[in-house]
Design a protein around this motif. Structure first.
Motif, PDB file in Angstrom:
ATOM      1  N   ARG A  18       0.834  -1.202   0.000  1.00  0.00           N
ATOM      2  CA  ARG A  18       0.000   0.000   0.000  1.00  0.00           C
ATOM      3  C   ARG A  18       0.871   1.256   0.000  1.00  0.00           C
ATOM      4  O   ARG A  18       0.525   2.272  -0.627  1.00  0.00           O
ATOM      5  CB  ARG A  18      -0.910  -0.021   1.220  1.00  0.00           C
ATOM      6  CG  ARG A  18      -1.621   1.276   1.530  1.00  0.00           C
ATOM      7  CD  ARG A  18      -2.731   1.597   0.553  1.00  0.00           C
ATOM      8  NE  ARG A  18      -3.324   2.891   0.879  1.00  0.00           N
ATOM      9  CZ  ARG A  18      -4.472   3.337   0.396  1.00  0.00           C
ATOM     10  NH1 ARG A  18      -5.161   2.594  -0.442  1.00  0.00           N
ATOM     11  NH2 ARG A  18      -4.931   4.520   0.742  1.00  0.00           N
ATOM     12  N   GLY A  19       2.018   1.208   0.680  1.00  0.00           N
ATOM     13  CA  GLY A  19       2.931   2.341   0.667  1.00  0.00           C
ATOM     14  C   GLY A  19       3.432   2.653  -0.731  1.00  0.00           C
ATOM     15  O   GLY A  19       3.639   3.812  -1.094  1.00  0.00           O
ATOM     16  N   VAL A  20       3.613   1.614  -1.542  1.00  0.00           N
ATOM     17  CA  VAL A  20       4.061   1.795  -2.924  1.00  0.00           C
ATOM     18  C   VAL A  20       2.917   2.271  -3.812  1.00  0.00           C
ATOM     19  O   VAL A  20       3.066   3.201  -4.619  1.00  0.00           O
ATOM     20  CB  VAL A  20       4.658   0.479  -3.470  1.00  0.00           C
ATOM     21  CG1 VAL A  20       4.870   0.561  -4.981  1.00  0.00           C
ATOM     22  CG2 VAL A  20       5.964   0.159  -2.761  1.00  0.00           C
ATOM     23  N   ARG A  26      11.851  -1.519  -0.270  1.00  0.00           N
ATOM     24  CA  ARG A  26      11.385  -1.086   1.058  1.00  0.00           C
ATOM     25  C   ARG A  26      11.596  -2.182   2.095  1.00  0.00           C
ATOM     26  O   ARG A  26      11.966  -1.892   3.236  1.00  0.00           O
ATOM     27  CB  ARG A  26       9.908  -0.683   0.974  1.00  0.00           C
ATOM     28  CG  ARG A  26       9.675   0.552   0.123  1.00  0.00           C
ATOM     29  CD  ARG A  26       8.232   1.007   0.151  1.00  0.00           C
ATOM     30  NE  ARG A  26       8.052   2.206  -0.670  1.00  0.00           N
ATOM     31  CZ  ARG A  26       7.267   3.231  -0.360  1.00  0.00           C
ATOM     32  NH1 ARG A  26       6.579   3.207   0.772  1.00  0.00           N
ATOM     33  NH2 ARG A  26       7.168   4.265  -1.154  1.00  0.00           N
ATOM     34  N   TRP A  27      11.311  -3.426   1.721  1.00  0.00           N
ATOM     35  CA  TRP A  27      11.483  -4.543   2.647  1.00  0.00           C
ATOM     36  C   TRP A  27      12.942  -4.628   3.114  1.00  0.00           C
ATOM     37  O   TRP A  27      13.217  -4.846   4.305  1.00  0.00           O
ATOM     38  CB  TRP A  27      11.055  -5.839   1.951  1.00  0.00           C
ATOM     39  CG  TRP A  27      11.084  -7.069   2.805  1.00  0.00           C
ATOM     40  CD1 TRP A  27      12.178  -7.796   3.180  1.00  0.00           C
ATOM     41  CD2 TRP A  27       9.952  -7.732   3.388  1.00  0.00           C
ATOM     42  NE1 TRP A  27      11.812  -8.861   3.949  1.00  0.00           N
ATOM     43  CE2 TRP A  27      10.450  -8.850   4.099  1.00  0.00           C
ATOM     44  CE3 TRP A  27       8.584  -7.499   3.370  1.00  0.00           C
ATOM     45  CZ2 TRP A  27       9.618  -9.734   4.787  1.00  0.00           C
ATOM     46  CZ3 TRP A  27       7.751  -8.381   4.054  1.00  0.00           C
ATOM     47  CH2 TRP A  27       8.260  -9.484   4.759  1.00  0.00           C
ATOM     48  N   ARG A  28      13.876  -4.446   2.187  1.00  0.00           N
ATOM     49  CA  ARG A  28      15.290  -4.559   2.533  1.00  0.00           C
ATOM     50  C   ARG A  28      15.788  -3.382   3.358  1.00  0.00           C
ATOM     51  O   ARG A  28      16.836  -3.477   4.011  1.00  0.00           O
ATOM     52  CB  ARG A  28      16.118  -4.683   1.254  1.00  0.00           C
ATOM     53  CG  ARG A  28      15.913  -6.020   0.535  1.00  0.00           C
ATOM     54  CD  ARG A  28      16.582  -6.044  -0.814  1.00  0.00           C
ATOM     55  NE  ARG A  28      16.447  -7.367  -1.450  1.00  0.00           N
ATOM     56  CZ  ARG A  28      16.718  -7.613  -2.718  1.00  0.00           C
ATOM     57  NH1 ARG A  28      17.168  -6.628  -3.502  1.00  0.00           N
ATOM     58  NH2 ARG A  28      16.553  -8.829  -3.208  1.00  0.00           N
ATOM     59  N   SER A  29      15.038  -2.272   3.335  1.00  0.00           N
ATOM     60  CA  SER A  29      15.427  -1.097   4.108  1.00  0.00           C
ATOM     61  C   SER A  29      14.765  -1.049   5.481  1.00  0.00           C
ATOM     62  O   SER A  29      14.958  -0.088   6.228  1.00  0.00           O
ATOM     63  CB  SER A  29      15.055   0.181   3.344  1.00  0.00           C
ATOM     64  OG  SER A  29      15.680   0.214   2.077  1.00  0.00           O
ATOM     65  N   LEU A  30      13.997  -2.075   5.802  1.00  0.00           N
ATOM     66  CA  LEU A  30      13.208  -2.064   7.032  1.00  0.00           C
ATOM     67  C   LEU A  30      14.059  -2.114   8.291  1.00  0.00           C
ATOM     68  O   LEU A  30      15.018  -2.887   8.393  1.00  0.00           O
ATOM     69  CB  LEU A  30      12.268  -3.266   7.062  1.00  0.00           C
ATOM     70  CG  LEU A  30      10.927  -3.142   6.368  1.00  0.00           C
ATOM     71  CD1 LEU A  30      10.225  -4.490   6.377  1.00  0.00           C
ATOM     72  CD2 LEU A  30      10.058  -2.104   7.066  1.00  0.00           C
ATOM     73  N   THR A  31      13.702  -1.285   9.227  1.00  0.00           N
ATOM     74  CA  THR A  31      14.142  -1.380  10.608  1.00  0.00           C
ATOM     75  C   THR A  31      12.949  -0.965  11.455  1.00  0.00           C
ATOM     76  O   THR A  31      11.993  -0.365  10.947  1.00  0.00           O
ATOM     77  CB  THR A  31      15.323  -0.438  10.911  1.00  0.00           C
ATOM     78  OG1 THR A  31      14.862   0.927  10.824  1.00  0.00           O
ATOM     79  CG2 THR A  31      16.484  -0.650   9.959  1.00  0.00           C
ATOM     80  N   PRO A  32      12.956  -1.261  12.752  1.00  0.00           N
ATOM     81  CA  PRO A  32      11.852  -0.789  13.596  1.00  0.00           C
ATOM     82  C   PRO A  32      11.678   0.724  13.534  1.00  0.00           C
ATOM     83  O   PRO A  32      10.582   1.236  13.762  1.00  0.00           O
ATOM     84  CB  PRO A  32      12.260  -1.261  14.993  1.00  0.00           C
ATOM     85  CG  PRO A  32      13.091  -2.488  14.736  1.00  0.00           C
ATOM     86  CD  PRO A  32      13.861  -2.173  13.487  1.00  0.00           C
ATOM     87  N   GLU A  33      12.749   1.453  13.190  1.00  0.00           N
ATOM     88  CA  GLU A  33      12.672   2.910  13.133  1.00  0.00           C
ATOM     89  C   GLU A  33      12.123   3.418  11.802  1.00  0.00           C
ATOM     90  O   GLU A  33      11.531   4.494  11.738  1.00  0.00           O
ATOM     91  CB  GLU A  33      14.057   3.528  13.371  1.00  0.00           C
ATOM     92  CG  GLU A  33      14.605   3.323  14.783  1.00  0.00           C
ATOM     93  CD  GLU A  33      15.040   1.900  15.064  1.00  0.00           C
ATOM     94  OE1 GLU A  33      14.871   1.445  16.224  1.00  0.00           O
ATOM     95  OE2 GLU A  33      15.531   1.240  14.114  1.00  0.00           O
ATOM     96  N   VAL A  66       9.990   1.645   9.657  1.00  0.00           N
ATOM     97  CA  VAL A  66       8.789   0.976   9.159  1.00  0.00           C
ATOM     98  C   VAL A  66       7.639   1.948   8.940  1.00  0.00           C
ATOM     99  O   VAL A  66       6.864   1.810   7.986  1.00  0.00           O
ATOM    100  CB  VAL A  66       8.370  -0.181  10.102  1.00  0.00           C
ATOM    101  CG1 VAL A  66       7.977   0.343  11.478  1.00  0.00           C
ATOM    102  CG2 VAL A  66       7.238  -0.990   9.482  1.00  0.00           C
ATOM    103  N   THR A  67       7.507   2.953   9.806  1.00  0.00           N
ATOM    104  CA  THR A  67       6.391   3.893   9.645  1.00  0.00           C
ATOM    105  C   THR A  67       6.553   4.774   8.412  1.00  0.00           C
ATOM    106  O   THR A  67       5.571   5.319   7.898  1.00  0.00           O
ATOM    107  CB  THR A  67       6.244   4.781  10.887  1.00  0.00           C
ATOM    108  OG1 THR A  67       7.490   5.436  11.150  1.00  0.00           O
ATOM    109  CG2 THR A  67       5.842   3.955  12.097  1.00  0.00           C
ATOM    110  N   GLU A  68       7.777   4.931   7.911  1.00  0.00           N
ATOM    111  CA  GLU A  68       8.010   5.717   6.706  1.00  0.00           C
ATOM    112  C   GLU A  68       7.795   4.881   5.445  1.00  0.00           C
ATOM    113  O   GLU A  68       7.382   5.415   4.405  1.00  0.00           O
ATOM    114  CB  GLU A  68       9.450   6.250   6.694  1.00  0.00           C
ATOM    115  CG  GLU A  68       9.805   7.115   7.907  1.00  0.00           C
ATOM    116  CD  GLU A  68      11.292   7.420   7.942  1.00  0.00           C
ATOM    117  OE1 GLU A  68      11.970   7.149   6.920  1.00  0.00           O
ATOM    118  OE2 GLU A  68      11.779   7.902   8.968  1.00  0.00           O
ATOM    119  N   LEU A  69       8.051   3.581   5.532  1.00  0.00           N
ATOM    120  CA  LEU A  69       8.048   2.736   4.345  1.00  0.00           C
ATOM    121  C   LEU A  69       6.714   2.048   4.085  1.00  0.00           C
ATOM    122  O   LEU A  69       6.396   1.711   2.946  1.00  0.00           O
ATOM    123  CB  LEU A  69       9.150   1.675   4.479  1.00  0.00           C
ATOM    124  CG  LEU A  69      10.574   2.217   4.600  1.00  0.00           C
ATOM    125  CD1 LEU A  69      11.547   1.090   4.893  1.00  0.00           C
ATOM    126  CD2 LEU A  69      10.969   2.940   3.317  1.00  0.00           C
TER     127      LEU A  69
END
Length: 398
Positions: free
Chosen positions: A297-299, A349-356, A358-361
């Protein structure tokens, strides 16, 4: 009277109560997405929708009523109000029955176990008496367990990878709505667990419905049936398409091939429809999939098609002389999701995920709202501080 203020209490994605007004409004909003035909059908087709109270089954029912003027029967298994409210599907069925009346459709709803032979017999009695035959059977069942009425054995499905453990990110929400990203490690399924999942979610019960209709002479010439499937992204394949659920979906597709040989006598066809991602109770219970849906949905933003938009396309395919099939004979409604540019963007986006990050991606506000709307909460235009009647009757099938 059982009026009270209904609040979204529960744990994780599982809520203990459903909001009647929110469920009614959700059905109303779904119905608003479907355009009525310019000309009414010359003959109302008869459809049997198994799993008509939620998810794609609900969307298929609404699209069929509004756009294709179907008559027929919908089946689902829901709980009435008691100490808690009724299930969301109970309230959604009441609202869908109102759409059927407004559309002039002779469409009734049965609250029954679709796996039971007694349900098949009673439903076919109703279809034979009222319509004399069936044009379409839509099979959309996502159940955690199935009791085989012939053996008495209860099979329970599991959501596990096959062959080796699998680690994935799982998206959760705190009570205040804050997003939590946790790593989940899933052990591989045993052969018995895989077999049980196939017995629950594979094609055996779908095939039994077709056999029951054929034995009663209720398959009309040109009869078509479809069972819903999903493939999904390579990002989720270990837990989905290559896991226990995927094994059940392969069985569903093999069942379609077997049914096609049997339906040739009436010029009929059986298909599986590979639909795109959608927020459902089955999805929220599958590790990794909620996060994937939020990233998708973010994409895509508002280009993310709703279940009823995809269900209109499914009806268009089923009623076409030559449906658009893939090389395996499946109807594909997921091409938008699996296109190379979309999957590349989601993978980045999946590969850039961190807990910090996730709300941006990921579009987490959308996903949480959609998951709560499954129970009638967070639906626009509903007053949640006002008492509502929760003890409402099932629409009378007569």
């Amino acid at each position: 009277m059982s009026e009270r203020v209904v609040s979204p209490t529960g744990h994780g994605y599982l809520l203990l109560d459903s909001h009647p007004a929110g469920c009614f409004r959700g059905v109303e909003l779904t119905r608003a997405e479907v355009r009525a035909p310019e000309r009414p059908p010359r003959r109302r087709p008869t459809a049997l929708v198994i799993g008509s109270s939620g998810g794609y089954g609900l969307a298929i029912t609404i699209a069929g009523l509004v756009r294709y003027g179907i008559d027929g029967v919908g089946i689902s298994l829901e709980r009435p109000a008691g100490h808690r409210s009724a299930t969301a599907g109970w309230y959604r069925t009441i609202a869908t029955a109102a759409i059927a009346r407004e559309s002039g459709s002779d469409f009734s709803f049965r609250n029954a176990d679709a796996f039971a032979d007694t349900t098949k017999t009673e439903t076919l009695d109703l279809l034979a008496k009222r319509f004399g035959g069936v044009d379409y059977l839509m099979y959309s069942v996502a159940a955690p367990r199935r009791t085989d009425p012939r053996s008495g054995v209860t099979h329970r499905s599991v959501i596990k990878p096959l062959g080796a453990p699998h680690s994935t990110w799982n998206l959760e929400f705190a009570d205040d709505g804050a997003a939590l990203l946790r790593e989940t490690v899933l052990a591989p399924a045993t052969s018995a667990e895989t077999a049980a999942t196939v017995r629950v979610m594979g094609g055996e019960d779908w095939s039994r419905w077709i056999t029951a209709l054929a034995d009663r002479g209720l398959l009309r010439e040109g009869f078509r049936t479809v069972a819903l499937s999903y493939i999904g992204s390579p990002l989720t394949s270990a837990i989905y398409r290559n896991g226990t659920i995927g094994a059940a979906k392969v069985d569903l597709e093999n069942t379609a091939n077997a049914l096609n040989r049997r339906l040739a006598a009436v010029g009929g066809r059986a298909y599986t429809s590979v639909n795109g991602a959608a927020v459902s109770q089955a999805l929220t219970g599958t590790p990794g999939i909620p996060l994937y849906a939020g990233l998708l949905r973010g994409v895509l933003g508002d280009r993310f098609p709703s279940p009823v938009q995809q269900s209109v396309q499914l009806w268009d395919q089923l009623t076409a002389d030559r449906p658009d099939l893939d090389e395996c004979g499946r109807i594909r409604l997921d091409r938008w999701e699996l296109s190379a540019p979309v999957q590349a963007a989601v993978t980045d986006r999946w590969r850039s995920l961190t807990p910090e990050t996730v709300t941006e991606l990921a579009d987490l506000r959308w996903f949480r709202g959609q998951s709560r709307a499954l129970y009638g909460f967070d639906v626009p235009g509903v007053r949640y501080d006002t008492p509502v009647e929760t003890d409402l009757p099932w629409p009378n099938p007569s």
